[in-house]
Motif scaffolding. Sequence first.
Motif: not given
Length: 159
Positions: A19-44
């Motif tokens: 279960y994935i959530h992506l969040a962004a916010a302007l400084p000093g503001a509450a974040p907007f959070v949306c649901r993610g439907y997949g996560l592709s990791a390129e961390l290796r």
Amino acid sequence: MQRWPDELMRFVEQQAPLYIHLAAALPGAAPFVCRGYGLSAELRESDRIRVHVLKSQWARVAGLLREDQPLAVLATSGLDNESYQLKGKYAGCRASSEELAPMLDRQRRIASLHFPHLVSLTNVKPSDCLAVGIDIAVAYEQTPGPGAGSLLAERREPS
């Protein structure tokens, strides 16, 4: 040399409903959070992950982006609530239909084994989504317990 801890690598590669959530916010503001439907990791290979979100929700997140502004991702295992928060810089977005289709199929299959009544939550079409790139700089453990909120790892520049 592996750039991220074993527990994070195991987590992003596991065969469990995420279960994935992506969040962004302007400084000093509450974040907007949306649901993610997949996560592709390129961390290796790099510090990049891609979170697949609905285009309609991405429009709202994109309106909050400013240069060098961080994005945050919370990913939680549907089996045991193991969770991590990853923070980093926006690294572009692209259509996700080709890479998301097998991921959505896998998530539906895994979810149907464990949570058959929740499968409808992943019932989105890949063509309705975008893959949002994030270059991760820091990871936090969020799993409930004594370690919740603690720093798991920070990207270090190679010496």
